[in-house]
Scaffold this motif. Structure first.
Motif, short mmCIF file in Angstrom:
data_model
loop_
_atom_site.label_atom_id
_atom_site.label_comp_id
_atom_site.label_asym_id
_atom_site.label_seq_id
_atom_site.Cartn_x
_atom_site.Cartn_y
_atom_site.Cartn_z
N MET A 202 -1.97 -22.34 33.53
CA MET A 202 -2.70 -21.89 32.34
C MET A 202 -3.76 -22.93 31.98
N ASP A 203 -5.01 -22.50 31.88
CA ASP A 203 -6.05 -23.47 31.54
C ASP A 203 -6.17 -23.62 30.03
N THR A 204 -7.08 -24.51 29.63
CA THR A 204 -7.21 -24.84 28.20
C THR A 204 -7.61 -23.63 27.36
N VAL B 286 -8.27 -10.18 31.28
CA VAL B 286 -6.86 -9.82 31.15
C VAL B 286 -6.06 -11.01 30.63
N LYS B 287 -6.35 -12.20 31.12
CA LYS B 287 -5.63 -13.39 30.67
C LYS B 287 -5.83 -13.63 29.18
N LEU B 288 -7.02 -13.34 28.68
CA LEU B 288 -7.24 -13.46 27.24
C LEU B 288 -6.38 -12.47 26.47
N ASN B 289 -6.32 -11.23 26.96
CA ASN B 289 -5.51 -10.22 26.30
C ASN B 289 -4.03 -10.57 26.35
N TYR C 127 4.56 -12.35 31.83
CA TYR C 127 3.15 -12.65 31.54
C TYR C 127 2.78 -14.06 31.95
N GLY C 128 3.80 -14.92 32.09
CA GLY C 128 3.53 -16.28 32.56
C GLY C 128 2.90 -16.29 33.94
N TYR C 129 3.27 -15.30 34.78
CA TYR C 129 2.66 -15.21 36.12
C TYR C 129 1.16 -14.92 36.00
N PHE D 211 -2.27 -4.53 36.60
CA PHE D 211 -0.98 -3.96 36.22
C PHE D 211 -0.49 -4.51 34.88
N ALA D 212 -0.73 -5.80 34.63
CA ALA D 212 -0.37 -6.36 33.34
C ALA D 212 -1.16 -5.70 32.22
N ASN D 213 -2.44 -5.48 32.47
CA ASN D 213 -3.28 -4.83 31.48
C ASN D 213 -2.85 -3.39 31.25
N PHE D 214 -2.52 -2.69 32.33
CA PHE D 214 -2.13 -1.29 32.24
C PHE D 214 -0.88 -1.12 31.37
#
Length: 268
Positions: free
Chosen positions: A1-3, A85-88, A126-128, A138-141
């Protein structure tokens, strides 16, 4: 996970805390005179559901935007650029952490072991996405399902304010809940699983590794089984309401719709 993602998680956590403890009480007192008459434990759950609704709307519409306009993620659902997606997902992780703290602080009135397990499992999955940037599509879906949550919360608000279950607004909200639940959790299954099966055996799928593969597939199967069971219960309740059933059957219909109240106050 970045800053950037870490900042969003922390900001989301703090923002939802402020929304629950400061903004919701002030706003609710203004728009709903009945709020002030509720007991204190009802105030806590009311504020929690206000936050839940805000989170669901933000994340749900962000999901739709990504599905419609993020061509990179749609072109490569396993390893596509996960930036949006990472932001969401980071917003959702902040919400999950906030909700865990809320449950812990109000365990006697709101505590539920199922939700704790659900939240921890969701954070793990979600950590992945946040750490490895995998499975963005798929995470977004899966997060689209949050669009049914506002209707669930609205039903609880009506109940807390003692609206009759036969009230037109209560009935319309219940029917809308059933329709939206079907659209965002059931009708999307064929499309979702077609995309999942299309990845099997591909180099992208193999790169995930066994841990991510198992966490992804097993969690989705379990969730869709639950969604199907809940849809059956909601449909029964909606049918009985439409048919104007009276007596005990009418009570059962309302109870069937009520079963969604606690199931979907939290994210998937």
């Amino acid at each position: 996970m970045d800053t950037r993602e870490l900042t969003v998680v922390v900001g989301s956590f703090v923002g939802f805390q402020l929304l629950c403890s400061v903004v919701s009480p002030l706003l609710s007192t203004t728009i709903s005179p009945g709020y002030a008459q509720l007991p204190s434990h009802k105030h806590i759950e009311w504020n929690s559901r206000m936050v839940s609704t805000v989170h669901a709307l933000i994340v749900g519409f962000f999901c739709l935007y990504i599905l419609w306009f993020d061509d990179v993620v749609n072109a490569n659902p396993v390893w596509g650029d996960p930036s949006l997606v990472k932001l969401n997902v980071a917003i959702t992780c902040g919400y999950l952490l906030y909700d865990l703290v809320l449950l812990a602080c109000n365990w006697s009135t709101m505590g539920d072991s199922f939700f704790v397990c659900h939240h921890l499992a969701a954070l793990y999955a979600y950590g992945y996405v946040l750490t490895r940037g995998v499975l963005p599509y798929f995470a977004n879906f899966r997060l689209i399902s949050e669009l049914s949550t506002p209707f669930v919360n609205q039903r609880w608000f009506f109940e807390a304010l003692k609206y009759p279950r036969s009230h037109r607004m209560v009935v319309l909200n219940g029917l809308a809940m059933a329709v939206v639940f079907f659209l965002v959790r059931i009708a999307v299954m064929p499309s979702y699983w077609a995309s999942v099966f299309a990845t099997f055996g591909t180099p992208e799928f193999e790169r995930l590794g066994l841990g991510a593969q198992v966490a992804w597939i097993i969690s989705c199967i379990a969730l869709d089984i639950l969604n199907t069971i809940w849809m059956y219960k909601i449909t029964r309740g909606a049918y009985k309401v439409l048919m104007g059933t009276r007596g005990r059957k009418g009570k059962d219909a309302a109870e069937c719709l009520d079963k969604k109240d606690h199931i979907n106050n939290h994210t998937d």
